[in-house]
Enzyme design. Sequence first.
Site, PDB file in Angstrom:
ATOM      1  CG  HIS A  20     -20.592  83.232  58.552  1.00  0.00           C
ATOM      2  ND1 HIS A  20     -20.131  82.500  57.469  1.00  0.00           N
ATOM      3  CD2 HIS A  20     -19.487  83.733  59.166  1.00  0.00           C
ATOM      4  CE1 HIS A  20     -18.810  82.540  57.442  1.00  0.00           C
ATOM      5  NE2 HIS A  20     -18.394  83.271  58.456  1.00  0.00           N
ATOM      6  CB  SER A  21     -19.528  85.657  55.573  1.00  0.00           C
ATOM      7  OG  SER A  21     -18.538  86.180  54.721  1.00  0.00           O
ATOM      8  CG  LEU A  22     -23.786  86.386  50.907  1.00  0.00           C
ATOM      9  CD1 LEU A  22     -23.862  87.753  50.251  1.00  0.00           C
ATOM     10  CD2 LEU A  22     -23.751  85.276  49.860  1.00  0.00           C
TER      11      LEU A  22
END
Length: 317
Positions: free
Chosen positions: A108-110
Amino acid sequence: MSETLGTREPVEIKIPVPWGHISGKWWGPQDKNPVIAIHGWQDNAGTFDNLAPLLPADVPFLCIDLPGHGFSSHLPPGQFYYIWWDSLVVVRRVVQYLRLEKVTLVGHSLGGAVGFLYAATYPDEVDKLISIDIVCPRVESPQTIVDRTKICVDRFLKYESMSATSVPCYERQTMLDIVEDAYQGSVSRQNCEVMMRRGMKPSPDNNNTYFFSRDSRLKIAGLASFSKDHVLAYAAKIKCDYLNIRADPGISFAYPELYHQLLDVIRENSSRFEFHKVKGTHHIHLEDAPAIAGIVGNFLTKEGPVSMAQNHNDLVI
């Protein structure tokens, strides 16, 4: 760990690294190679606490805390957090420690951006990659990077100088207020509490107050950003099964058009490709895990051929 075989109850693990350890939560069977799940910037392995129990019982799911996050060791004094690159190396360490010849990554994300880099760097060793509300590391204009450099360096030295005794401590409810405000509506109060199971620790001087367990140096993450050319070149190397879940409205980007440009490049070489747009915040996997659990579970357990989509709202399998 054998007593947890076949269950969805997590087991805490530690993987040794030269500066300490990487902590993680292992959900499901311990006798099979795990899917490695990677959280977002300044989050922790708890970000998957709502999703992991909904996945198929026979899918082992290892959620790690990146360095300086959650229960993992902080980087040594003097070390800057180049979060994309540091995290890439850490995932490689975890893969080698577990002796995985092939790996499936969820991020998720990073974490999704790190999975992107890993799948491009080791294309023959990645079976599947699932990215939630991101495709690649943050892309900035050259002028933005130049303008931010001085600020990043000086702020890093400021945070570095903070001793353990000068780290701010707060009462529990005040800390949750700070966290909820920082997420700007992406994470509910209830799920802030979920994240803070690993995100805060009792003050050594006063058990009625707490401090953030993450390394304050993580706040400075503006150096070593990527250009469009960099990420497009990496995208061309990815050939594993690929699933992208875009939250709607989700997170915003400096170059929003680049999101689907990258997906088009990945689709060209991916052995299987899926794209889903799902209503929800950037933390959709935490806020509305049932909305994506079936998508993720099916992708992890099923195989399928490649087909092309007519538009980016289509499901591509």
